[in-house]
Design a protein around this motif. Structure first.
Motif, PDB file in Angstrom:
ATOM      1  N   ASP A 216      37.386  92.216 100.922  1.00  6.65           N
ATOM      2  CA  ASP A 216      36.824  91.181 101.796  1.00  6.65           C
ATOM      3  C   ASP A 216      35.309  91.145 101.708  1.00  6.65           C
ATOM      4  N   TYR A 217      34.665  92.324 101.730  1.00 10.68           N
ATOM      5  CA  TYR A 217      33.209  92.371 101.614  1.00 10.68           C
ATOM      6  C   TYR A 217      32.750  91.813 100.274  1.00 10.68           C
ATOM      7  N   THR A 218      33.455  92.180  99.219  1.00 12.90           N
ATOM      8  CA  THR A 218      33.090  91.703  97.887  1.00 12.90           C
ATOM      9  C   THR A 218      33.205  90.186  97.816  1.00 12.90           C
ATOM     10  N   ASN A 219      34.258  89.640  98.381  1.00 15.67           N
ATOM     11  CA  ASN A 219      34.448  88.192  98.364  1.00 15.67           C
ATOM     12  C   ASN A 219      33.399  87.464  99.198  1.00 15.67           C
ATOM     13  N   ARG A 220      32.964  88.074 100.299  1.00  8.63           N
ATOM     14  CA  ARG A 220      31.944  87.453 101.144  1.00  8.63           C
ATOM     15  C   ARG A 220      30.579  87.447 100.479  1.00  8.63           C
ATOM     16  N   SER A 221      30.353  88.407  99.607  1.00 14.80           N
ATOM     17  CA  SER A 221      29.070  88.496  98.913  1.00 14.80           C
ATOM     18  C   SER A 221      28.929  87.350  97.924  1.00 14.80           C
ATOM     19  N   LEU A 222      27.778  86.693  97.957  1.00 16.95           N
ATOM     20  CA  LEU A 222      27.523  85.624  96.988  1.00 16.95           C
ATOM     21  C   LEU A 222      27.420  86.185  95.574  1.00 16.95           C
ATOM     22  N   LYS A 224      29.260  88.710  94.533  1.00 20.23           N
ATOM     23  CA  LYS A 224      30.603  89.177  94.195  1.00 20.23           C
ATOM     24  C   LYS A 224      30.647  90.629  93.708  1.00 20.23           C
ATOM     25  N   ARG A 225      29.893  91.478  94.395  1.00 22.89           N
ATOM     26  CA  ARG A 225      29.934  92.905  94.095  1.00 22.89           C
ATOM     27  C   ARG A 225      29.490  93.682  95.318  1.00 22.89           C
ATOM     28  N   LEU A 226      29.782  94.971  95.321  1.00 17.71           N
ATOM     29  CA  LEU A 226      29.239  95.855  96.340  1.00 17.71           C
ATOM     30  C   LEU A 226      27.794  96.191  95.983  1.00 17.71           C
ATOM     31  N   GLY A 227      27.017  96.546  96.993  1.00 22.60           N
ATOM     32  CA  GLY A 227      25.667  97.001  96.729  1.00 22.60           C
ATOM     33  C   GLY A 227      25.672  98.418  96.191  1.00 22.60           C
ATOM     34  N   GLY A 256      23.728  91.061  99.350  1.00 25.82           N
ATOM     35  CA  GLY A 256      24.380  90.192  98.373  1.00 25.82           C
ATOM     36  C   GLY A 256      24.581  88.784  98.863  1.00 25.82           C
ATOM     37  N   GLY A 257      23.817  88.380  99.872  1.00 21.82           N
ATOM     38  CA  GLY A 257      23.927  87.014 100.395  1.00 21.82           C
ATOM     39  C   GLY A 257      24.790  86.880 101.635  1.00 21.82           C
ATOM     40  N   ILE A 258      25.377  87.997 102.122  1.00 20.85           N
ATOM     41  CA  ILE A 258      26.120  87.937 103.386  1.00 20.85           C
ATOM     42  C   ILE A 258      25.104  87.760 104.502  1.00 20.85           C
ATOM     43  N   PRO A 259      25.250  86.757 105.368  1.00 23.59           N
ATOM     44  CA  PRO A 259      24.263  86.530 106.440  1.00 23.59           C
ATOM     45  C   PRO A 259      24.130  87.738 107.353  1.00 23.59           C
TER      46      PRO A 259
END
Length: 262
Positions: A216-222, A224-227, A256-259
């Motif tokens: 879910d976190y990966t998909n939310r990231s613009l 598309k990866r973990l930090g 990664g672009g998650i607000p």
């Protein structure tokens, strides 16, 4: 050819004494290595002596001219924290740069809704994320104010916007973000205080995370990866260095672009 490990006079942090809590973990270690590359002397604290030694040895192998002082201490214990700070100051001089990394959720399940949470879980999460910051700032910030220079960086989380699976952790990180702004006001104009707001970072936490949570976190990231821990280290380097001299009271998303806002 000059080796990269040689300290150059034009490195941004050659005059800095940086204290990093949680320096034995992946994020803290990455920050320590980056600030060593920037020329800072390092005071490293961690509850694990084994991890702390590993971090220090790697830094001293890569950057043999960097001064490193390590102290095993539980950052949630005021007496241990103050004793560790005293030892570091005696070895390296007054701390000019403070990085509060210690935080997270102690043991057990990462995901626990509030309605099923114990009081012990609630209290321990707040203590782990806030008490180390409290002790560190109270001990170190007066010296920064007296010398009229200093930089503090706290680690928050994108969960501070609210998280139904980790409500107490989200609330604790919201408090970290709020305290950052309050401290920036209190310590201005001489000490800058900022926080970093990470998304999900590839650390040991991932080992205990449910695959769905990671996905879910990966998909939310613009992106598309973990930090990576190095992503956080680069942001810390910026916030304590000269290029951010006009930045204080800020919450910098490294997500990664998650607000990252309430």
């Amino acid at each position: 050819m000059e080796k990269s490990s040689t300290i150059k006079k034009d490195l941004p942090l050659t005059e800095a004494v940086a204290l990093i809590s949680g320096a034995g973990g992946p994020m803290g270690a990455a920050i320590a290595k980056r600030l060593a590359a920037d020329g800072a002397s390092l005071g490293l604290i961690d509850i694990s002596g084994r991890r702390l030694t590993a971090t220090a040895e790697e830094i001293q192998n890569d950057f043999p001219n960097i001064k490193v002082c390590t102290v095993r201490a539980n950052a949630t214990d005021k007496d241990e924290t103050n004793a560790a700070i005293k030892e570091i100051v005696e070895a390296l001089g007054p701390v000019t740069t403070l990085i509060n990394v210690v935080g997270g959720i102690r043991g057990g399940e990462l995901v626990t809704p509030l309605l099923g949470m114990t009081e012990e879980r609630f209290d321990s999460t707040f203590a782990l994320n806030l008490k180390p910051l409290f002790w560190m700032v109270q001990a170190i910030a007066p010296g920064m104010v007296a010398s009229k220079k200093g930089a503090i960086v706290n680690i928050s989380s994108v969960t501070f916007a609210g998280d139904g699976d980790q409500p107490e952790y989200a609330a604790a990180k919201a408090a970290v973000s709020s305290l950052t702004r309050s401290l920036a006001i209190e310590l201005a104009p001489d000490v800058r205080v900022n926080c970093i707001v990470p998304g999900l970072i590839q650390t040991s936490v991932i080992e205990n995370a449910a695959p769905k949570m990671v996905k879910d976190y990966t998909n939310r990231s613009l992106l598309k990866r973990l930090g990576q821990p190095e992503d956080i280290a680069g942001a810390v380097s910026f916030l304590v260095g000269p290029d951010s001299n006009f930045i204080t009271g800020a919450a910098l998303p490294v997500s990664g672009g998650i607000p990252a806002s309430l």
